[in-house]
Scaffold this active site. Structure first.
Site, PDB file in Angstrom:
ATOM      1  N   ASP A  42      69.252 -21.687   7.912  1.00 45.47           N
ATOM      2  CA  ASP A  42      70.428 -21.146   8.594  1.00 45.47           C
ATOM      3  C   ASP A  42      70.217 -19.788   9.263  1.00 45.47           C
ATOM      4  OD1 ASP A  42      70.151 -19.827   6.195  1.00 45.47           O
ATOM      5  OD2 ASP A  42      72.295 -19.675   5.801  1.00 45.47           O
ATOM      6  N   GLU A  43      68.994 -19.303   9.338  1.00 49.60           N
ATOM      7  CA  GLU A  43      68.795 -18.034  10.037  1.00 49.60           C
ATOM      8  C   GLU A  43      67.390 -17.940  10.602  1.00 49.60           C
ATOM      9  OE1 GLU A  43      68.649 -14.380   7.736  1.00 49.60           O
ATOM     10  OE2 GLU A  43      68.476 -15.530   5.889  1.00 49.60           O
TER      11      GLU A  43
END
Length: 372
Positions: free
Chosen positions: A117-118
């Site tokens: 997610d990043e």
């Protein structure tokens, strides 16, 4: 070299890098709320609800009550009695992460994922004439929303440390830009616990020394920080001044691969321990085999029922040749500390010491697997 500058190429002038950090907002929980309308607007936790369960992710509605990732499920339920637990769906999260990664690659090949997610993006040499990194960050966030129906926050700055710091400032669904002229002063008032790379234990150690903020850290001599914190001291000295020379690295060699599990019932016998280590070794070995990694060091982690933790490691003069050998070594190491009257609530095994071990990366497989 100035604080915001990248290393010069071929003797050319120093350049200010343009780094974007994209962080999806409550990613796992947001995917679940997206896919199940009944969960929208409600406090949701992804993870196991059992006694030994752990929260893998919490929706923003749950965070209002103090629920956080890595929190024991029983604690989360106590804080938020209406909390709704849902099972994780990592295959779905990986698929969505792939969609997001494809968007990143439309703007630069220099994409360094930190997790599903990043990621960091270096767009320094990949901007159209007149285009800014801030415009790119806005466009990426809009495309993520259009493609996935999820929101992302972004930080834009001249180095990785500040870009990541910036992405946390206006969550959720926010954007923050820290230009070079603001960078050195931006960190002065921040608590040291907010600094990426400083965990709770290090923050507590700093606070015991009277180092509470970025300004306090900047007031320390480099020699003092290196004596107290070893090689990390220079990193702390730099970031307190807004300096970070790390590059965005698309290809990061694995330094270690590990798997662990927390058990519903404490493991009291060596037979139970040996049985529990088998699926963990299988999970690690499948990953290293797929990526053709050859490691020499096996590490076993044991957390007892009283939450005290020990590790044992062994390094061979040659690469471990098979899963059977890997499992045998793990069981030998476990037998040096188990069985124990306290019982083992968690086991973990890691393979490291890979050939070409020249990067800083670590994989922890399925940390938040089903706890039942």
């Amino acid at each position: 070299m100035t604080e915001g500058a990248a290393a010069p190429r071929d003797g050319g002038p120093e350049r200010v890098r343009k780094i974007i950090h994209i962080d999806m907002d409550a990613f796992y929980a947001s995917v679940e709320q997206r896919d199940d309308p009944e969960l929208r607007g409600k406090p949701v936790a992804v993870g196991g609800a059992a006694l030994r369960g752990v929260v893998a992710a919490a929706s923003y509605e749950a965070r209002v009550y103090g629920v956080r990732s890595a929190m024991p499920s029983v604690t989360a339920k106590r804080l938020c009695p209406d909390l709704i637990f849902v099972r994780h769906r990592f295959d779905v999260y990986r698929a969505v992460s792939g969609q997001i990664r494809d968007i990143f690659l439309d703007y630069t090949p220099l994409v360094e994922p930190l997790s599903l997610d990043e990621a960091y993006l270096d767009v320094t040499d990949h901007l159209w004439p007149g285009q800014t990194a801030t415009q790119v960050a806005k466009e990426i966030r809009a495309r993520i929303r259009e493609t996935t129906r999820l929101t992302a926050s972004a930080g834009v700055s001249y180095n990785k440390f500040l870009a990541k710091l910036a992405s946390d400032q206006n969550k959720p669904d926010g954007l923050c830009v820290i230009p070079p002229e603001r960078g050195p002063d931006f960190v002065l008032s921040l608590p040291v616990g907010k600094f990426h790379g400083i965990g709770p234990a290090t923050a507590a150690k700093m606070q015991a020394m009277g180092i509470h903020t970025g300004a306090d850290m900047r007031a320390q001599e480099l020699d003092f920080l290196t004596r107290r914190f070893g090689k990390s001291g220079r990193y702390y000295w730099n970031i307190s001044r807004g300096i970070d020379h790390r590059r965005v690295s698309p290809e990061r060699v694995r330094k270690s691969v590990g798997a662990e599990n927390t058990y519903f019932t404490d493991l009291m016998t060596i037979a139970e321990v040996n049985e529990a280590l088998a699926p963990l070794s299988d999970k690690v070995w499948r990953h290293v085999s797929k990526n053709q990694l050859l490691g020499r060091t096996v590490t076993v982690k044991v957390k007892f029922a009283d939450f005290k933790q020990v590790t044992r490691a062994r390094t061979l003069p040659h690469a471990i040749a098979s899963q059977e050998e890997f499992l045998m070594l793990a069981r030998e190491l476990a037998s040096t500390v188990l069985p124990d009257p306290r019982g083992a609530r968690l086991l973990g095994i890691t393979l490291s010491g890979f050939e070409q071990d020249d990067a800083q990366d670590q994989v922890q497989l399925d940390l938040f697997q089903d706890q039942e």
